[in-house]
Design a protein around this motif. Structure first.
Motif, PDB file in Angstrom:
ATOM      1  N   VAL A 179      21.587   0.186   6.817  1.00 28.22           N
ATOM      2  CA  VAL A 179      22.387  -0.991   7.183  1.00 28.22           C
ATOM      3  C   VAL A 179      23.594  -0.633   8.045  1.00 28.22           C
ATOM      4  O   VAL A 179      24.312  -1.537   8.487  1.00 28.22           O
ATOM      5  CB  VAL A 179      22.828  -1.807   5.944  1.00 28.22           C
ATOM      6  CG1 VAL A 179      21.632  -2.280   5.152  1.00 28.22           C
ATOM      7  CG2 VAL A 179      23.808  -1.042   5.088  1.00 28.22           C
ATOM      8  N   GLN A 180      23.827   0.657   8.297  1.00 29.35           N
ATOM      9  CA  GLN A 180      24.994   1.081   9.076  1.00 29.35           C
ATOM     10  C   GLN A 180      25.020   0.473  10.473  1.00 29.35           C
ATOM     11  O   GLN A 180      26.091   0.311  11.043  1.00 29.35           O
ATOM     12  CB  GLN A 180      25.044   2.604   9.173  1.00 29.35           C
ATOM     13  CG  GLN A 180      25.431   3.293   7.888  1.00 29.35           C
ATOM     14  CD  GLN A 180      26.773   2.834   7.354  1.00 29.35           C
ATOM     15  OE1 GLN A 180      26.846   2.072   6.411  1.00 29.35           O
ATOM     16  NE2 GLN A 180      27.830   3.271   7.972  1.00 29.35           N
ATOM     17  N   GLU A 181      23.859   0.171  11.031  1.00 26.37           N
ATOM     18  CA  GLU A 181      23.794  -0.364  12.393  1.00 26.37           C
ATOM     19  C   GLU A 181      24.110  -1.857  12.462  1.00 26.37           C
ATOM     20  O   GLU A 181      24.295  -2.392  13.551  1.00 26.37           O
ATOM     21  CB  GLU A 181      22.391  -0.116  12.988  1.00 26.37           C
ATOM     22  CG  GLU A 181      22.000   1.345  13.053  1.00 26.37           C
ATOM     23  CD  GLU A 181      22.957   2.166  13.903  1.00 26.37           C
ATOM     24  OE1 GLU A 181      23.352   1.703  14.993  1.00 26.37           O
ATOM     25  OE2 GLU A 181      23.323   3.274  13.465  1.00 26.37           O
ATOM     26  N   LEU A 182      24.162  -2.532  11.320  1.00 25.96           N
ATOM     27  CA  LEU A 182      24.444  -3.968  11.298  1.00 25.96           C
ATOM     28  C   LEU A 182      25.917  -4.230  11.575  1.00 25.96           C
ATOM     29  O   LEU A 182      26.777  -3.400  11.292  1.00 25.96           O
ATOM     30  CB  LEU A 182      24.065  -4.569   9.938  1.00 25.96           C
ATOM     31  CG  LEU A 182      22.603  -4.464   9.531  1.00 25.96           C
ATOM     32  CD1 LEU A 182      22.418  -4.984   8.107  1.00 25.96           C
ATOM     33  CD2 LEU A 182      21.717  -5.238  10.492  1.00 25.96           C
ATOM     34  N   GLU A 183      26.192  -5.421  12.108  1.00 23.20           N
ATOM     35  CA  GLU A 183      27.579  -5.839  12.315  1.00 23.20           C
ATOM     36  C   GLU A 183      28.271  -5.923  10.962  1.00 23.20           C
ATOM     37  O   GLU A 183      27.635  -6.239   9.955  1.00 23.20           O
ATOM     38  CB  GLU A 183      27.620  -7.200  13.017  1.00 23.20           C
ATOM     39  CG  GLU A 183      27.064  -7.184  14.426  1.00 23.20           C
ATOM     40  CD  GLU A 183      27.920  -6.366  15.378  1.00 23.20           C
ATOM     41  OE1 GLU A 183      29.158  -6.417  15.269  1.00 23.20           O
ATOM     42  OE2 GLU A 183      27.338  -5.657  16.220  1.00 23.20           O
ATOM     43  N   ALA A 184      29.582  -5.667  10.955  1.00 23.50           N
ATOM     44  CA  ALA A 184      30.345  -5.605   9.702  1.00 23.50           C
ATOM     45  C   ALA A 184      30.145  -6.830   8.800  1.00 23.50           C
ATOM     46  O   ALA A 184      29.881  -6.663   7.602  1.00 23.50           O
ATOM     47  CB  ALA A 184      31.819  -5.382   9.988  1.00 23.50           C
ATOM     48  N   PRO A 185      30.239  -8.066   9.307  1.00 23.17           N
ATOM     49  CA  PRO A 185      30.072  -9.207   8.393  1.00 23.17           C
ATOM     50  C   PRO A 185      28.702  -9.237   7.708  1.00 23.17           C
ATOM     51  O   PRO A 185      28.605  -9.490   6.510  1.00 23.17           O
ATOM     52  CB  PRO A 185      30.264 -10.430   9.294  1.00 23.17           C
ATOM     53  CG  PRO A 185      31.067  -9.939  10.448  1.00 23.17           C
ATOM     54  CD  PRO A 185      30.649  -8.505  10.644  1.00 23.17           C
ATOM     55  N   ARG A 206      26.587  -6.582   7.321  1.00 25.58           N
ATOM     56  CA  ARG A 206      26.445  -5.381   6.484  1.00 25.58           C
ATOM     57  C   ARG A 206      27.207  -5.511   5.163  1.00 25.58           C
ATOM     58  O   ARG A 206      26.662  -5.261   4.087  1.00 25.58           O
ATOM     59  CB  ARG A 206      26.943  -4.147   7.246  1.00 25.58           C
ATOM     60  CG  ARG A 206      26.806  -2.856   6.458  1.00 25.58           C
ATOM     61  CD  ARG A 206      27.361  -1.647   7.194  1.00 25.58           C
ATOM     62  NE  ARG A 206      28.813  -1.673   7.237  1.00 25.58           N
ATOM     63  CZ  ARG A 206      29.553  -1.869   8.334  1.00 25.58           C
ATOM     64  NH1 ARG A 206      28.975  -2.019   9.506  1.00 25.58           N
ATOM     65  NH2 ARG A 206      30.862  -1.883   8.280  1.00 25.58           N
ATOM     66  N   VAL A 207      28.447  -5.936   5.249  1.00 22.80           N
ATOM     67  CA  VAL A 207      29.280  -6.003   4.048  1.00 22.80           C
ATOM     68  C   VAL A 207      28.764  -7.082   3.093  1.00 22.80           C
ATOM     69  O   VAL A 207      28.694  -6.862   1.876  1.00 22.80           O
ATOM     70  CB  VAL A 207      30.772  -6.217   4.425  1.00 22.80           C
ATOM     71  CG1 VAL A 207      31.624  -6.444   3.197  1.00 22.80           C
ATOM     72  CG2 VAL A 207      31.290  -5.018   5.228  1.00 22.80           C
ATOM     73  N   LYS A 208      28.366  -8.240   3.631  1.00 22.33           N
ATOM     74  CA  LYS A 208      27.791  -9.300   2.767  1.00 22.33           C
ATOM     75  C   LYS A 208      26.488  -8.843   2.126  1.00 22.33           C
ATOM     76  O   LYS A 208      26.266  -9.064   0.937  1.00 22.33           O
ATOM     77  CB  LYS A 208      27.519 -10.576   3.575  1.00 22.33           C
ATOM     78  CG  LYS A 208      28.714 -11.456   3.779  1.00 22.33           C
ATOM     79  CD  LYS A 208      28.238 -12.808   4.264  1.00 22.33           C
ATOM     80  CE  LYS A 208      28.905 -13.191   5.543  1.00 22.33           C
ATOM     81  NZ  LYS A 208      28.458 -14.470   6.089  1.00 22.33           N
ATOM     82  N   LEU A 209      25.625  -8.214   2.918  1.00 20.25           N
ATOM     83  CA  LEU A 209      24.345  -7.745   2.393  1.00 20.25           C
ATOM     84  C   LEU A 209      24.560  -6.727   1.274  1.00 20.25           C
ATOM     85  O   LEU A 209      23.952  -6.839   0.195  1.00 20.25           O
ATOM     86  CB  LEU A 209      23.502  -7.122   3.512  1.00 20.25           C
ATOM     87  CG  LEU A 209      22.189  -6.469   3.077  1.00 20.25           C
ATOM     88  CD1 LEU A 209      21.223  -7.519   2.548  1.00 20.25           C
ATOM     89  CD2 LEU A 209      21.564  -5.706   4.233  1.00 20.25           C
ATOM     90  N   MET A 210      25.426  -5.764   1.502  1.00 19.99           N
ATOM     91  CA  MET A 210      25.677  -4.750   0.472  1.00 19.99           C
ATOM     92  C   MET A 210      26.313  -5.377  -0.766  1.00 19.99           C
ATOM     93  O   MET A 210      25.972  -5.007  -1.890  1.00 19.99           O
ATOM     94  CB  MET A 210      26.564  -3.626   1.033  1.00 19.99           C
ATOM     95  CG  MET A 210      25.865  -2.742   2.044  1.00 19.99           C
ATOM     96  SD  MET A 210      24.378  -1.922   1.410  1.00 19.99           S
ATOM     97  CE  MET A 210      25.092  -0.801   0.218  1.00 19.99           C
ATOM     98  N   THR A 217      36.085  -9.844  -3.294  1.00 21.49           N
ATOM     99  CA  THR A 217      37.284 -10.533  -2.810  1.00 21.49           C
ATOM    100  C   THR A 217      37.381 -10.425  -1.291  1.00 21.49           C
ATOM    101  O   THR A 217      37.699 -11.412  -0.611  1.00 21.49           O
ATOM    102  CB  THR A 217      38.548  -9.937  -3.472  1.00 21.49           C
ATOM    103  OG1 THR A 217      38.441 -10.120  -4.882  1.00 21.49           O
ATOM    104  CG2 THR A 217      39.813 -10.606  -2.965  1.00 21.49           C
ATOM    105  N   ALA A 218      37.096  -9.261  -0.745  1.00 22.40           N
ATOM    106  CA  ALA A 218      37.138  -9.063   0.705  1.00 22.40           C
ATOM    107  C   ALA A 218      36.101  -9.925   1.411  1.00 22.40           C
ATOM    108  O   ALA A 218      36.391 -10.535   2.451  1.00 22.40           O
ATOM    109  CB  ALA A 218      36.927  -7.589   1.044  1.00 22.40           C
ATOM    110  N   VAL A 219      34.891 -10.002   0.858  1.00 26.15           N
ATOM    111  CA  VAL A 219      33.846 -10.821   1.472  1.00 26.15           C
ATOM    112  C   VAL A 219      34.245 -12.294   1.441  1.00 26.15           C
ATOM    113  O   VAL A 219      34.110 -13.001   2.448  1.00 26.15           O
ATOM    114  CB  VAL A 219      32.479 -10.606   0.778  1.00 26.15           C
ATOM    115  CG1 VAL A 219      31.467 -11.645   1.233  1.00 26.15           C
ATOM    116  CG2 VAL A 219      31.960  -9.201   1.061  1.00 26.15           C
ATOM    117  N   GLU A 220      34.748 -12.759   0.309  1.00 26.05           N
ATOM    118  CA  GLU A 220      35.164 -14.168   0.205  1.00 26.05           C
ATOM    119  C   GLU A 220      36.271 -14.487   1.207  1.00 26.05           C
ATOM    120  O   GLU A 220      36.322 -15.592   1.736  1.00 26.05           O
ATOM    121  CB  GLU A 220      35.619 -14.486  -1.225  1.00 26.05           C
ATOM    122  CG  GLU A 220      34.512 -14.382  -2.265  1.00 26.05           C
ATOM    123  CD  GLU A 220      33.324 -15.288  -1.990  1.00 26.05           C
ATOM    124  OE1 GLU A 220      33.540 -16.447  -1.583  1.00 26.05           O
ATOM    125  OE2 GLU A 220      32.176 -14.832  -2.163  1.00 26.05           O
TER     126      GLU A 220
END
Length: 157
Positions: free
Chosen positions: A32-38, A40-44, A117-120
């Motif tokens: 997932v490192q190649e995904l855009e931050a939003p 990648r972070v939501k998926l993880m 919290t960061a994702v929200e």
């Protein structure tokens, strides 16, 4: 028969927990490192949330089955008029297992909370930082889990 059932529950729970950490650390995270931050972070966050729900159950099963096996050995030894001395490898496994549980508690209840919290808040840098902390602690717990597995295969006593 009870000891065998407890050992099976214990083993399956550890295999799923350690195997899940291995998969997440060595296969999911790099993919997932190649995904855009939003994304990648939501998926993880979502994947880890599901995994951590299962690990909460697995931790309970590991603790109950582990203490149950020790109790069964005491009971069987007493029934035979003998004294049960817990093998050194069991002591090491128990101590490392309790450390793993504590580390998981930190990951789940502190670090994952930061990630959520960061994702929200759509704060992707904070989410990435939380994932970095989770990754480090998961790597530590994975190493402990592998040491425990080695202790089972190659007991110290």
């Amino acid at each position: 028969m009870l000891f065998i059932a407890l050992k099976l529950i214990h083993l399956f729970s550890i295999v799923i927990w350690v195997g899940g950490m291995f998969f997440a650390h060595f296969f999911l995270r790099p993919a997932v490192q190649e995904l855009e931050a939003p994304v990648r972070v939501k998926l993880m966050r979502d994947v880890l949330g599901r995994f951590f729900q299962v690990v909460l159950i697995l931790v309970l099963l590991v603790l109950i089955s582990g203490f149950g096996m020790i109790g069964e050995m005491h009971r069987m030894a007493a029934g035979a008029g003998a004294k049960f001395n817990m093998p050194l490898s069991w002591i090491v496994m128990s101590a490392l297992g309790l450390i793993m549980v504590a580390v998981f508690g930190h990951i789940r209840f502190a670090l994952y909370k930061r990630l959520n919290t960061a994702v929200e808040a759509k704060n992707w840098p904070a989410g990435g930082a939380a994932l970095g902390s989770i990754r480090k602690w998961v790597a530590f717990n994975l190493a402990l889990g592998l040491v425990i597995i080695a202790a089972i295969r190659f007991p110290l006593s």
